[in-house]
Design a protein around this motif. Structure first.
Motif, short mmCIF file in Angstrom:
data_model
loop_
_atom_site.label_atom_id
_atom_site.label_comp_id
_atom_site.label_asym_id
_atom_site.label_seq_id
_atom_site.Cartn_x
_atom_site.Cartn_y
_atom_site.Cartn_z
N CYS A 7 113.22 129.22 3.19
CA CYS A 7 112.12 128.62 3.25
C CYS A 7 111.43 127.86 2.43
CB CYS A 7 110.94 129.15 4.20
SG CYS A 7 112.00 130.05 5.00
N GLY A 8 111.68 128.31 0.68
CA GLY A 8 111.02 127.89 -0.82
C GLY A 8 109.86 128.16 -0.22
N LEU A 9 109.28 129.06 -0.20
CA LEU A 9 107.91 129.03 -0.38
C LEU A 9 107.10 129.62 -1.44
CD1 LEU A 9 107.58 130.88 3.04
CD2 LEU A 9 106.73 128.13 2.54
N ILE A 10 108.51 130.77 -2.46
CA ILE A 10 108.04 131.01 -2.82
C ILE A 10 108.20 129.83 -4.50
CG2 ILE A 10 108.78 132.74 -5.38
CD1 ILE A 10 107.56 133.91 -2.30
N ALA A 11 109.05 129.27 -4.33
CA ALA A 11 109.27 128.03 -4.64
C ALA A 11 107.21 126.80 -5.29
CB ALA A 11 110.83 127.08 -5.24
N LEU A 12 107.14 127.26 -3.83
CA LEU A 12 106.02 126.18 -4.07
C LEU A 12 104.67 127.13 -4.27
CD1 LEU A 12 106.64 124.94 -0.46
CD2 LEU A 12 106.75 123.64 -2.70
#
Length: 81
Positions: A7-12
Motif C-alpha cells: 500500500c506504500g505505507l512504509i514509503a510514507l
C-alpha cells in the motif's frame, strides 16, 4: 511484508508494524502449507478488506508493477523456511 509495501505505507513513513496483521495472516497460511494461489488471494482480499486498497482498479503501468512485486514477494517468501 514491509519490503513489499503493497500500500506504500512504509514509503510514507508509517509505523513499521503497519502490515503486522497481513504478515501474520501470510505466516499462518505458510504454516498450514497453503498454496501460493491461496496466499495470493488472501493478500489481495486483505488489501481490499482491511486496508481499503482496490488493486484491480489501478491504472497501468501501476497495476502491472504491483502484480510483479506481489509475484516477487511470493517467490521470495516461498524460499524462506
Amino acid at each position: 511484508m514491509n519490503e513489499f509495501d503493497p500500500c506504500g505505507l512504509i514509503a510514507l513513513e508509517s509505523p513499521v508494524d503497519e502490515y503486522d496483521y497481513l504478515t501474520n495472516k501470510v505466516l499462518g497460511l505458510r504454516h498450514r502449507k497453503e498454496s501460493r494461489e491461496k496466499i495470493r488471494e488472501t493478500i489481495l482480499f486483505e488489501l481490499t478488506d482491511h486496508f481499503g486498497e482496490h488493486i484491480e482498479s489501478l491504472e497501468e503501468p501501476y497495476k502491472t508493477k504491483f502484480f510483479q512485486a506481489l509475484d516477487k514477494f511470493l517467490d521470495d517468501s516461498q524460499n524462506v523456511d
